[in-house]
Every structure is written in C-alpha cells, then in structure tokens.
Design an enzyme around this catalytic site. Structure first.
Site, PDB file in Angstrom:
ATOM      1  N   SER A   8       7.919  28.907  55.151  1.00  0.00           N
ATOM      2  CA  SER A   8       9.258  29.164  54.608  1.00  0.00           C
ATOM      3  C   SER A   8       9.749  30.731  55.141  1.00  0.00           C
ATOM      4  O   SER A   8       8.732  31.456  54.996  1.00  0.00           O
ATOM      5  CB  SER A   8       8.735  28.765  53.287  1.00  0.00           C
ATOM      6  OG  SER A   8       9.681  29.451  52.970  1.00  0.00           O
ATOM      7  N   TYR A  55       4.964  30.972  44.754  1.00  0.00           N
ATOM      8  CA  TYR A  55       5.389  29.763  46.028  1.00  0.00           C
ATOM      9  C   TYR A  55       4.982  30.645  47.199  1.00  0.00           C
ATOM     10  O   TYR A  55       4.453  29.830  48.136  1.00  0.00           O
ATOM     11  CB  TYR A  55       6.698  29.565  45.578  1.00  0.00           C
ATOM     12  CG  TYR A  55       7.438  28.722  46.576  1.00  0.00           C
ATOM     13  CD1 TYR A  55       6.582  27.595  46.727  1.00  0.00           C
ATOM     14  CD2 TYR A  55       8.482  29.245  47.241  1.00  0.00           C
ATOM     15  CE1 TYR A  55       7.213  26.522  48.215  1.00  0.00           C
ATOM     16  CE2 TYR A  55       8.241  28.489  48.889  1.00  0.00           C
ATOM     17  CZ  TYR A  55       7.720  27.123  49.118  1.00  0.00           C
ATOM     18  OH  TYR A  55       8.263  26.745  50.182  1.00  0.00           O
ATOM     19  N   LYS A  80       2.579  29.867  50.432  1.00  0.00           N
ATOM     20  CA  LYS A  80       2.582  29.668  51.676  1.00  0.00           C
ATOM     21  C   LYS A  80       2.350  30.840  52.713  1.00  0.00           C
ATOM     22  O   LYS A  80       1.355  30.430  54.055  1.00  0.00           O
ATOM     23  CB  LYS A  80       4.626  30.063  51.783  1.00  0.00           C
ATOM     24  CG  LYS A  80       4.831  28.589  51.577  1.00  0.00           C
ATOM     25  CD  LYS A  80       4.435  26.454  51.573  1.00  0.00           C
ATOM     26  CE  LYS A  80       5.005  25.994  51.167  1.00  0.00           C
ATOM     27  NZ  LYS A  80       4.549  24.663  51.688  1.00  0.00           N
TER      28      LYS A  80
END
Ligand code: UDP
Length: 340
Positions: free
Chosen positions: A126, A151, A155
C-alpha cells in the site's frame, strides 16, 4: 495445462476482481479466505461473469496445517497474497490483532510457497508504507516515513519479511504492489466492494450516502494546504488494479524479473481532492449528495499520488479508467448490492 494461482483473500474486494482477470488471461485461480470481511457467495458473481466455478477454501491462513493442505492438493505456480485486515482505525484500537493476523498469515503463505516450489509471489502492499510524504508524485524510491498506523506498519514489515526471505535464493521471485486508493466496481455491474463492516473509505461512503444508507456524509477537513483545502488521493479503478497483478505474475513467470523482489506503484498518477471526487460523483450520476464539512480525521495525510512510470515501462501496465468511471461503476454496484 492452465497454471494454478492461489489467491488469498479471494472473496475480498480486490481479490475477487483479480480472480476474474486471472481467468480472462488463462490462469486457474484457487481462492482461500476466512470470510472475516467478505462472503464466499461473491464467487457466484464471479461465476456469472466468467462462466467458471472457482475452487474455494474457507480457511484461516494462520492455521499452517490447513493451509498446507491446499499446497498438497494443488500444484501452485503463483501466489497472490491479498488476505489481511485493512481498517486503519481498527488497527489503532487492536494493534496486536493486526500484527498477529497480517504477519502470521504472511509467514505461513511465504514459507509454504518456498516449500512447495512456487515460482511467483505477489504481495498486496500500500502507499501507506510511504507514510506522511513531503511531496508527490512518489516513486518507488521515495524514502519511507514512519507508518501512521499499525496497519501501515504491517505492510512495511511484510515488505521487509519478503525481501529478507528471498534475498539469497533464486527460485521464488516476488513483486510488491503498492496500491494507492482502490475504488470503483466491475463494469459488468455484478461485482464490487461488499464489506461486512460499515464502509470508511470515501467512495463507498459516497455511494452509501447517495442511496440513503446514511443520511449525510462528512468531508474530513477543508483547511489543508491544497487547491480547495481538502485532501488529495490517487483513486485507481479496481479492474486496472486487478490487471496489474496478472501482469506482474506473467512478468515473473516469463523470466523477465532479474532481482528476487521488485516493487511497483499502482495509481493513475493524478491526485483528486475529496471535493473533486464528490463533484465527479454528482456530475456522473446527476445525484446531489448531502454532505457537511467536518474537522480533520486524525492520521490523515494531506496529499499523496503516484508516479507509476515503472509499472508502465516494465509491466506494460496502462490504467484506462478515470475518476468518472470509478464513480459510475461504484454507483451501479451500490444499487445492485442493495438488492442482493
Ligand atoms: N474522507 C472523507 N469523508 C469520509 C471518508 C473519507 O472526507 O467519509 C476523506 C479522507 O479524509 C481522505 C480521503 O477521503 O482525505 C480518502 O480517504 P479513504 O479513507 O478513502 O482513504 P485513505 O485515507 O486511506 O487514503
């Protein structure tokens, strides 16, 4: 024989669109999902679009033994690893759940990919890995800043785990795809985003407001230093995004990738402000949205959009959908989904 590709998170938003793209390009996708934020019935829609029934496993990837069973039953050539928890706000509330789920599942799938001689591994990353960037467009070389949420950190860590794991071998090759803001729905009108929890992303919030699931929506901040004061993002149509996965897979399988791990930005290279997105929706659908200006949302960055030259040059990726297409398809899907 058609090559088998394991799609983790296969019943999710991007996973299901990628399954269709894989089928259209001659692959045999196998889906696995634990159903925590999606429904296996979405594969009926996939079957209506493609005429193919996709084999699906309702399995949690943190369960190593059950996941290994899939690799024993099928000769998997490529893995596309979408499965992950992805709500930024929730990750702040439940960081351990996010680390446990997103890291443990990645370790399982990566280890099994090595053990069963998979050739290509595609990882859903992302643009959140860039953190609060100083300027846009960002290239793959733009230095990462500290992630704004657990989050985002999963990643960043996921990318590092793959890079470290594959650095000194030449059997399994990986691509890390950094998505900007995926949105829109399949042009058939039969498939789109169907989250189990209330939407938090801008485009589904817009369509839910338009259809009356919400009375009104908020624009989080119009006091940023941008052309109209609202935040800028790079909205990328989910079908363009899906196709990039097929191209990345083909790139590895045709032996064109020299290094163990390569990275690509996936956006259309144009930023749209929140107010411009709303205007695009109103103009495309002729529906007036009920919205109000609200304070900034904590953790939001002001502006980020992609330079995607690398994906264009090396993968031959040419995104064809614009913000108006995103709005039109998202709206068609919202109306369909409400009736399902
Ligand atoms: N946004 C908004 N109202 C909403 C949801 C989002 O104004 O109800 C804004 C948000 O502040 C951000 C942009 O829309 O500037 C995109 O938000 P989204 O959550 O879709 O993506 P992300 O923040 O992860 O890029």
């Amino acid at each position: 024989m058609s090559k088998k590709v394991l799609v983790t998170g296969g019943t999710g938003y991007i996973g299901s669109h990628t399954i269709i793209d894989l089928i259209e390009n001659g692959f045999t996708p196998i889906s696995v999902d634990n159903g925590v934020n999606s429904m296996a019935s979405i594969l009926d829609q996939v079957s209506s679009i493609t005429g193919i029934t996709v084999e699906h496993y309702n399995i949690d990837l943190c369960d190593f033994a059950k996941t290994e069973q899939i690799f024993k039953e099928h000769e998997i050539t490529g893995v596309i690893h979408f499965a992950a928890l992805k709500a930024v706000g929730e990750s702040v509330e439940q960081p351990l759940r996010y680390f446990k789920n997103n890291i443990d599942s990645l370790l399982t799938v990566l280890e099994l990919s090595q053990k069963y001689q998979v050739k290509a591994f595609i990882f859903s990353s992302s643009c959140t890995v860039y953190g609060d960037v100083l300027s846009s467009p960002v290239t793959e070389e733009t230095p990462m800043q500290e992630a704004a949420s657990p989050y985002g950190r999963t990643k960043q860590i996921g990318e590092q785990i793959i890079s470290d794991t594959l650095a000194h071998q030449n059997k399994l090759k990986a691509v890390l795809l950094r998505y900007f803001n995926p949105a829109g729905a399949h042009t058939s009108g039969l498939l789109g985003e169907a989250p189990s929890t209330p939407a938090a992303n801008l485009v589904p919030v817009i369509t839910e407001t338009a259809i009356g699931k919400r009375e009104s929506m908020s624009i989080f901040g119009t006091d940023y230093d941008t052309r109209d004061g609202s935040c800028i993002r790079d909205y990328i149509h989910v079908m363009d995004l899906a196709h990039a996965h097929t191209l990345a897979l083909q790139h590895i399988l045709s032996g064109k990738q020299d290094q163990p791990v390569d990275i690509y930005n996936l956006g259309i290279g144009q930023g749209a402000t929140v107010l411009e997105v709303i205007k695009a929706f109103e103009e495309t659908t002729q529906i007036k949205l009920n919205y109000q200006i609200a304070p900034r949302r904590p953790g939001d960055i002001m502006a980020i959009f992609a330079n995607y030259d690398k994906a264009k040059e090396k993968l031959g990726w040419n995104p064809k959908y614009k913000i108006q297409d995103i709005m039109r398809t998202a709206w068609v899907w919202e109306q369909k989904r409400t009736k399902l």
